[in-house]
Scaffold this active site. Structure first.
Site, PDB file in Angstrom:
ATOM      1  N   ASP A  10       0.801  -1.230   0.000  1.00  0.00           N
ATOM      2  CA  ASP A  10       0.000   0.000   0.000  1.00  0.00           C
ATOM      3  C   ASP A  10       0.833   1.281   0.000  1.00  0.00           C
ATOM      4  O   ASP A  10       0.358   2.315  -0.456  1.00  0.00           O
ATOM      5  CB  ASP A  10      -0.957   0.016   1.191  1.00  0.00           C
ATOM      6  CG  ASP A  10      -2.160  -0.900   0.970  1.00  0.00           C
ATOM      7  OD1 ASP A  10      -2.379  -1.334  -0.174  1.00  0.00           O
ATOM      8  OD2 ASP A  10      -2.890  -1.178   1.941  1.00  0.00           O
ATOM      9  N   TYR A  66      -9.808  -0.592   2.832  1.00  0.00           N
ATOM     10  CA  TYR A  66      -9.336  -0.505   4.215  1.00  0.00           C
ATOM     11  C   TYR A  66      -9.052   0.914   4.649  1.00  0.00           C
ATOM     12  O   TYR A  66      -8.550   1.713   3.865  1.00  0.00           O
ATOM     13  CB  TYR A  66      -8.048  -1.318   4.390  1.00  0.00           C
ATOM     14  CG  TYR A  66      -8.328  -2.609   5.102  1.00  0.00           C
ATOM     15  CD1 TYR A  66      -8.459  -2.611   6.481  1.00  0.00           C
ATOM     16  CD2 TYR A  66      -8.518  -3.792   4.415  1.00  0.00           C
ATOM     17  CE1 TYR A  66      -8.764  -3.778   7.153  1.00  0.00           C
ATOM     18  CE2 TYR A  66      -8.823  -4.957   5.076  1.00  0.00           C
ATOM     19  CZ  TYR A  66      -8.942  -4.946   6.452  1.00  0.00           C
ATOM     20  OH  TYR A  66      -9.248  -6.088   7.107  1.00  0.00           O
TER      21      TYR A  66
HETATM   22 CU   LIG Z   1      -7.848  -7.093   7.605  1.00  0.00          CU
END
Ligand SMILES: [Cu+2]
Ligand SMILES: *[C@@H]1O[C@H](CO)[C@@H](O)[C@H](O)[C@H]1NC(C)=O
Ligand SMILES: *[C@@H]1O[C@H](CO)[C@@H](O)[C@H](O)[C@H]1NC(C)=O
Ligand SMILES: *[C@@H]1O[C@H](CO)[C@@H](O)[C@H](O)[C@H]1NC(C)=O
Ligand SMILES: *[C@@H]1O[C@H](CO)[C@@H](O)[C@H](O)[C@H]1NC(C)=O
Length: 671
Positions: free
Chosen positions: A316, A404
């Site tokens: 990420d 997320y």
């Molecule tokens: Cu997770």
């Protein structure tokens, strides 16, 4: 100009607080513009090929130059320089540029097979391609959906042992929205779309099977979509600071209680904390602890080997950018009422700089805990109780990388500790299935996750958040100490005990001695400065304390994602400082092949004793989803603390005075 106007202008300007700039300040919007203009007009690139910017950030300033400037700031500061990664004509260029002279200092071509951060613009362009692609439109129809209810996103493809030079690819995954904004709960399973980013063209398309797209009902998390009966909640709570804030922000320099540090924004790393220094009681001097710290990589490997899922092994930081995906923090909910906010600016692929409003918040936290206490029952006729409230300073940012959300907190404590916490929340990446009940799943079928709702699997995965910590504990030359706990057997009958434990301390000589797996043996791990002692002669230092989240990777060493993140099998590494070694999975993480990672650098086995050293700490979570993670995850936190260990002469909080009750605005609120 009349006098009144002059007065107004004077008034306007005199109200702008003049903050001192600092050489570590992030690049300003005008600097970002100058950099892009200088490069575009440089004749270094063919005008026929598009030129796109993938990273622009402040170039690393030589540590000696910066430290020498800090020792006398009336000298002129180090020059403002930028480091740039740009692409043109299928090539990746690395440039260094001096901003004040608008001159390009260097321009080299990256020859490796890996690629820089994806720009937001190319992710958007790639995600739009399927909507002009007939086979995809047929796939949508086959699933009974309208194209206006479908959204797509670009996902990095990883590397799986190809030896040929790679193409710059992404895979596009698509989702249904319709009556919900929770797209990740409604995957169009079975479809894989491969896009070449340089050609911006679909290279490969497969639609292997159709399973029902999970229903929208029950997946939307917006408050306006909730109906009574409403869920659990206490009474509202707020924070009152009767005497105002205790910290000050001057530009990007922050001071609070016994701490001083610099906070910067970087499009790749997000928050960068520099020059964190702390003061001993009664001492003027702030002593350095952390020269520079930031999140170096965030590796998220999913654990499902099927065609549509195997490649989901994301980096990420190096592929997407924690700063690029930083969310604007919401006052009163992301941060309490007493928070102050700072903005961040990044360069777009090929256009004006973008502002992320409220990219950071800074606030004093009091959670009702004590920093220390003691009740003394032992003195006849007296009960003595002393308690001190724990008040700390938090620097927070949130990065919402796709599904997320990572809430990233840096907590500075008056005790001298720095606590690094990561909170996971947001939406799971979910997999479509034909199953609607666990009893339908045959015993020998591995779901690679859990059935969370009808037609919905939460796929197992990990999160490995790796911090770069250039510690300079009270100076530049530090050492790494392993203090192992050793059980000593009492065999000579000299006393009634048969055993006890003791610490056996050893300074790590080289990098090979500083690759730490916590489970291997009970131990304390410290970074010390053997050139600086307390009055009674201990080496000054800081030690690592983990706060949960010590998971390490369970993949086999020969698995490709593991090769790319070879450092995730150990929680702590210490390496010799090298300005080029900043990014745990490599400067170029996209499609990386694991040749520029901590574990590779550490194999050089450089001497780390009494040297400038860097610690790499990985906060790790294994995440096997449960039904409560659906449709949205309640937050889950873990992290670690850097705690002073013989850094101070004694507990600095002994001199903290307790709250004075009469300061509170309404005495009726007292217990
Ligand atoms: Cu997770
Ligand atoms: C700091 O630098 C200035 C300008 O070079 C110089 O005049 C001054 O004496 C220096 N101060 C100290 C304490 O070295
Ligand atoms: C750090 O150690 C090196 C030798 O490794 C030495 O040359 C240097 O002077 C030391 N620096 C400081 C600030 O102590
Ligand atoms: C610094 O790091 C780079 C990248 O790992 C490496 O190529 C170079 O040799 C290193 N320099 C030293 C002095 O170790
Ligand atoms: C509490 O604060 C008030 C107002 O500043 C002051 O007058 C008083 O003396 C303080 N009391 C104590 C016990 O320190």
């Amino acid at each position: 100009m009349d006098l009144q106007l002059l007065f107004i202008i004077f008034f306007l300007f005199s109200n702008i607080p003049l903050s001192k700039s600092h050489p570590l300040d992030p690049l300003t919007p005008s600097e970002l513009t100058i950099i892009q203009q200088t490069i575009k007009t440089s004749n270094l690139f063919l005008s026929s090929a598009p030129l796109t910017f993938h990273y622009i950030g402040l170039a690393d300033i030589d540590k000696h130059v910066l430290l020498s400037w800090l020792s006398n700031t009336s000298n002129s500061p180090p020059p403002r320089r930028a480091f740039i990664i740009a692409r043109s004509g299928h090539q990746t260029h690395e440039l260094h540029l001096d901003i004040s002279t608008k001159s390009i200092i260097s321009n080299t071509i990256h020859t490796g097979s890996s690629f820089p951060l994806l720009s937001l613009e190319e992710q958007t362009a790639a995600s739009n391609l399927p909507f002009n692609y007939t086979p995809f439109m047929n796939s949508i129809k086959k699933r009974g959906l309208k194209s206006s209810d479908v959204v797509c996103a670009a996902f990095t493809v990883g590397w799986f042992g190809e030896v040929k030079k790679s193409k710059r690819l992404v895979k596009i995954l698509c989702f249904a929205t319709g009556d919900t904004v929770n797209l990740y709960a409604r995957p169009l399973e079975g479809i894989t779309i491969v896009v070449d980013l340089d050609l911006m063209k679909i290279l490969d398309y497969t639609d292997r099977f159709v399973v029902p797209v999970p229903v929208a009902g029950g997946t939307d998390y917006r408050s306006k979509k909730q109906k009574p009966p409403f869920g659990p909640r206490g009474k509202p709570v707020t924070v009152v600071q009767p005497e105002g804030k205790g910290f000050s922000i001057d530009g990007h320099s922050i001071s609070w209680a016994n701490w001083k540090f610099h906070l910067s924004y970087d499009v790749r790393a997000g928050a960068v904390i520099s020059l964190a220094s702390v003061q001993e009681n009664d001492e003027e001097l702030h002593r350095l602890v952390l020269y520079k710290g930031f999140i170096s990589e965030l590796f998220v490997p999913y654990q499902d080997p099927v065609k549509e899922w195997y490649f989901r092994t994301f980096f990420d930081v190096g592929e997407y950018g924690l700063g690029l995906f930083a969310a604007s923090l919401q006052p009163l909910t992301d941060c309490p009422v007493n928070a102050k906010f700072l903005d961040g600016y990044y360069a777009t692929q090929d256009g004006p700089p973008m502002r992320i409003k409220n990219v950071f918040c800074v606030f004093e936290r009091y959670s009702g805990d004590s920093a220390w206490r003691h009740t003394e029952f032992g003195i006849p006729g007296k009960v003595i109780t002393e308690v001190r409230p724990e008040i700390s300073l938090i620097v927070r940012m949130v990065s919402a990388v796709g599904n997320y959300d990572y809430v990233i907190d840096w907590e500075f404590k008056t005790s001298g500790s720095i606590k690094f916490m990561v909170t996971l929340t947001g939406v799971l990446e979910m997999k479509g299935t034909s199953y609607t009940h666990v009893k339908q799943v045959e015993k020998d079928i591995d779901l690679c996750g859990s059935l969370l709702a009808k037609n919905t699997i939460g796929v197992n995965h990990d999160h490995f958040i790796t911090y770069y910590l250039d510690l300079d504990i009270d100076g530049y030359n530090n050492s790494f100490v392993k203090a192992k706990m050793k059980t000593i057997k009492v065999t000579d009958g000299s006393n009634p005990r048969k055993s006890y434990w003791t610490l056996v301390k050893k300074i790590a000589e080289t990098e090979m001695d500083a690759r730490i797996k916590f489970e291997a043996e009970p131990a304390e791990y410290l970074v010390v400065n053997t050139n600086k002692k307390t009055k009674i002669g201990n080496d000054v230092g800081y030690r690592f304390i983990n706060h949960g989240a010590t998971a390490i990777s369970l993949l086999s060493d020969d698995d490709y994602p593991q090769i790319r993140a070879g450092y995730t099998k150990k929680q702590l590494w210490v390496t010799a400082y090298n300005v080029s070694e900043k990014w745990a999975a490599g400067l170029y993480a996209d499609e990386s092949r694991g040749d520029d990672t901590i574990n590779i650098w550490s194999q050089r086995n450089r001497v780390i004793k009494n040297k400038d050293i860097v610690a790499w700490y990985t906060v790790g979570f294994h995440h096997a989803p449960y039904q409560e993670d659906f449709p949205l995850m309640p937050s889950l936190s873990g992290g670690f603390e850097l705690r002073p260990s013989n850094f101070f002469e004694n507990n600095p909080l002994i001199k903290t005075i307790p709250f004075n009750e009469t300061h509170w605005p309404k005495s009726t609120d007292k217990p």
